[in-house]
Scaffold this motif. Structure first.
Motif, PDB file in Angstrom:
ATOM      1  N   VAL A  22       0.997  -0.909   0.124  1.00 19.02           N
ATOM      2  CA  VAL A  22       0.252  -0.507  -0.290  1.00 19.02           C
ATOM      3  C   VAL A  22       1.026   1.506  -0.182  1.00 19.02           C
ATOM      4  N   ALA A  23       2.576   0.921   0.785  1.00 19.20           N
ATOM      5  CA  ALA A  23       2.771   1.990   0.594  1.00 19.20           C
ATOM      6  C   ALA A  23       3.817   2.842  -0.530  1.00 19.20           C
ATOM      7  N   THR A  24       4.269   1.873  -0.945  1.00 16.97           N
ATOM      8  CA  THR A  24       5.303   1.803  -1.917  1.00 16.97           C
ATOM      9  C   THR A  24       4.166   1.384  -3.153  1.00 16.97           C
ATOM     10  N   GLY A  25       2.804   0.866  -3.547  1.00 17.25           N
ATOM     11  CA  GLY A  25       2.741   0.501  -4.737  1.00 17.25           C
ATOM     12  C   GLY A  25       3.132  -0.510  -5.194  1.00 17.25           C
ATOM     13  N   ARG A  26       2.894  -0.985  -6.254  1.00 13.95           N
ATOM     14  CA  ARG A  26       3.480  -2.091  -7.318  1.00 13.95           C
ATOM     15  C   ARG A  26       4.920  -2.552  -8.192  1.00 13.95           C
ATOM     16  N   ILE A  86      -6.009 -12.355  -1.877  1.00 10.79           N
ATOM     17  CA  ILE A  86      -6.820 -11.485  -1.664  1.00 10.79           C
ATOM     18  C   ILE A  86      -6.886  -9.928  -1.617  1.00 10.79           C
ATOM     19  N   PHE A  87      -5.879  -9.463  -1.468  1.00  5.55           N
ATOM     20  CA  PHE A  87      -5.712  -7.618  -1.877  1.00  5.55           C
ATOM     21  C   PHE A  87      -5.201  -7.981  -3.459  1.00  5.55           C
ATOM     22  N   ASP A  88      -4.261  -9.137  -4.017  1.00  7.74           N
ATOM     23  CA  ASP A  88      -4.033  -8.773  -5.059  1.00  7.74           C
ATOM     24  C   ASP A  88      -5.531  -9.038  -6.268  1.00  7.74           C
ATOM     25  N   ASN A  89      -5.931  -9.331  -5.798  1.00  7.36           N
ATOM     26  CA  ASN A  89      -7.440  -9.575  -6.379  1.00  7.36           C
ATOM     27  C   ASN A  89      -7.998  -8.510  -6.758  1.00  7.36           C
ATOM     28  N   MET A  90      -8.145  -7.401  -4.919  1.00  4.39           N
ATOM     29  CA  MET A  90      -8.904  -6.983  -4.987  1.00  4.39           C
ATOM     30  C   MET A  90      -8.701  -5.411  -5.935  1.00  4.39           C
ATOM     31  N   VAL A  91      -7.158  -5.400  -6.424  1.00  7.22           N
ATOM     32  CA  VAL A  91      -6.975  -4.446  -6.784  1.00  7.22           C
ATOM     33  C   VAL A  91      -5.723  -4.597  -8.004  1.00  7.22           C
ATOM     34  N   LYS A  92      -6.680  -6.002  -8.417  1.00 12.52           N
ATOM     35  CA  LYS A  92      -6.608  -5.695 -10.193  1.00 12.52           C
ATOM     36  C   LYS A  92      -6.817  -4.959 -11.073  1.00 12.52           C
ATOM     37  N   GLY A  93      -6.689  -4.125 -11.782  1.00 10.21           N
ATOM     38  CA  GLY A  93      -6.737  -3.437 -12.834  1.00 10.21           C
ATOM     39  C   GLY A  93      -7.162  -1.836 -12.031  1.00 10.21           C
ATOM     40  N   GLU A  94      -6.835  -1.247 -11.146  1.00 13.23           N
ATOM     41  CA  GLU A  94      -6.741  -0.375 -10.468  1.00 13.23           C
ATOM     42  C   GLU A  94      -5.847   0.463 -10.060  1.00 13.23           C
ATOM     43  N   ASP A  95      -5.989   1.778 -10.363  1.00 12.81           N
ATOM     44  CA  ASP A  95      -4.435   2.295 -10.462  1.00 12.81           C
ATOM     45  C   ASP A  95      -3.429   2.626  -9.212  1.00 12.81           C
ATOM     46  N   TYR A  96      -2.919   1.044  -9.024  1.00 14.60           N
ATOM     47  CA  TYR A  96      -2.024   0.951  -8.148  1.00 14.60           C
ATOM     48  C   TYR A  96      -0.670   1.083  -8.718  1.00 14.60           C
ATOM     49  N   ALA A  97       0.214   2.399  -9.198  1.00  9.98           N
ATOM     50  CA  ALA A  97       0.777   2.045  -9.534  1.00  9.98           C
ATOM     51  C   ALA A  97       1.518   0.692  -9.736  1.00  9.98           C
TER      52      ALA A  97
END
Length: 146
Positions: free
Chosen positions: A55-59, A135-146
């Motif tokens: 969450v702090a640093t991005g993908r 679960i977190f990775d699947n929730m943010v898939k396709g989001e603006d998550y650098a």
């Protein structure tokens, strides 16, 4: 243009806290059969440490920790550790997860129970950590998550 993950204070705070959270998570897993805690609680602490960095640093930086494709095999390994321990006891004629019947030669039944519970806690902790990160990775898939 600045990215949403360019705050050096947030990144520094996450990088400073993460090792302590992981050490405490491992303590909870390995000390869970003596005191409150265990595999589930320790696994959630380990997942919280991994997710704090994500969450702090991005993908971009989080790929250096646990890759997204590695979470499923880690969860499967944790479940296999759990069931292999119970199945090994059943092969030797005991009941499922009857740690006193583990097929480790030369050990007192008290130490067999201690070792069996520790093996189970490690398997559960690994599975819970991997599943929560998945679960977190699947929730943010396709989001603006650098």
């Amino acid at each position: 243009m600045r990215s949403q993950f360019d705050s050096p204070i947030i990144v520094l705070g996450a990088r400073l806290l993460t090792p302590y959270i992981m050490v405490f998570g491992l303590y909870v897993i390995f000390h869970g059969h003596y005191s409150p805690g265990g595999g589930f609680q320790g696994g959630t602490l380990l997942a919280a440490a991994v997710l704090l960095i994500r969450v702090a640093t991005g993908r971009r930086v989080s790929r250096l920790q646990i890759q997204e494709f590695a979470t499923t095999p880690l969860a499967v390994i944790g479940v296999i550790i759990y069931f292999a321990t119970g199945f090994a006891v059943m092969i030797t004629g005991g009941y499922f997860l009857d740690y006193g019947q583990l097929p480790i030669p030369g050990m007192d039944p008290v130490w067999l129970r201690y070792t069996g519970i520790l093996i189970i806690e490690v398997g559960i902790g690994l599975a819970v950590m991997a599943i929560l990160v998945m679960i977190f990775d699947n929730m943010v898939k396709g989001e603006d998550y650098a």
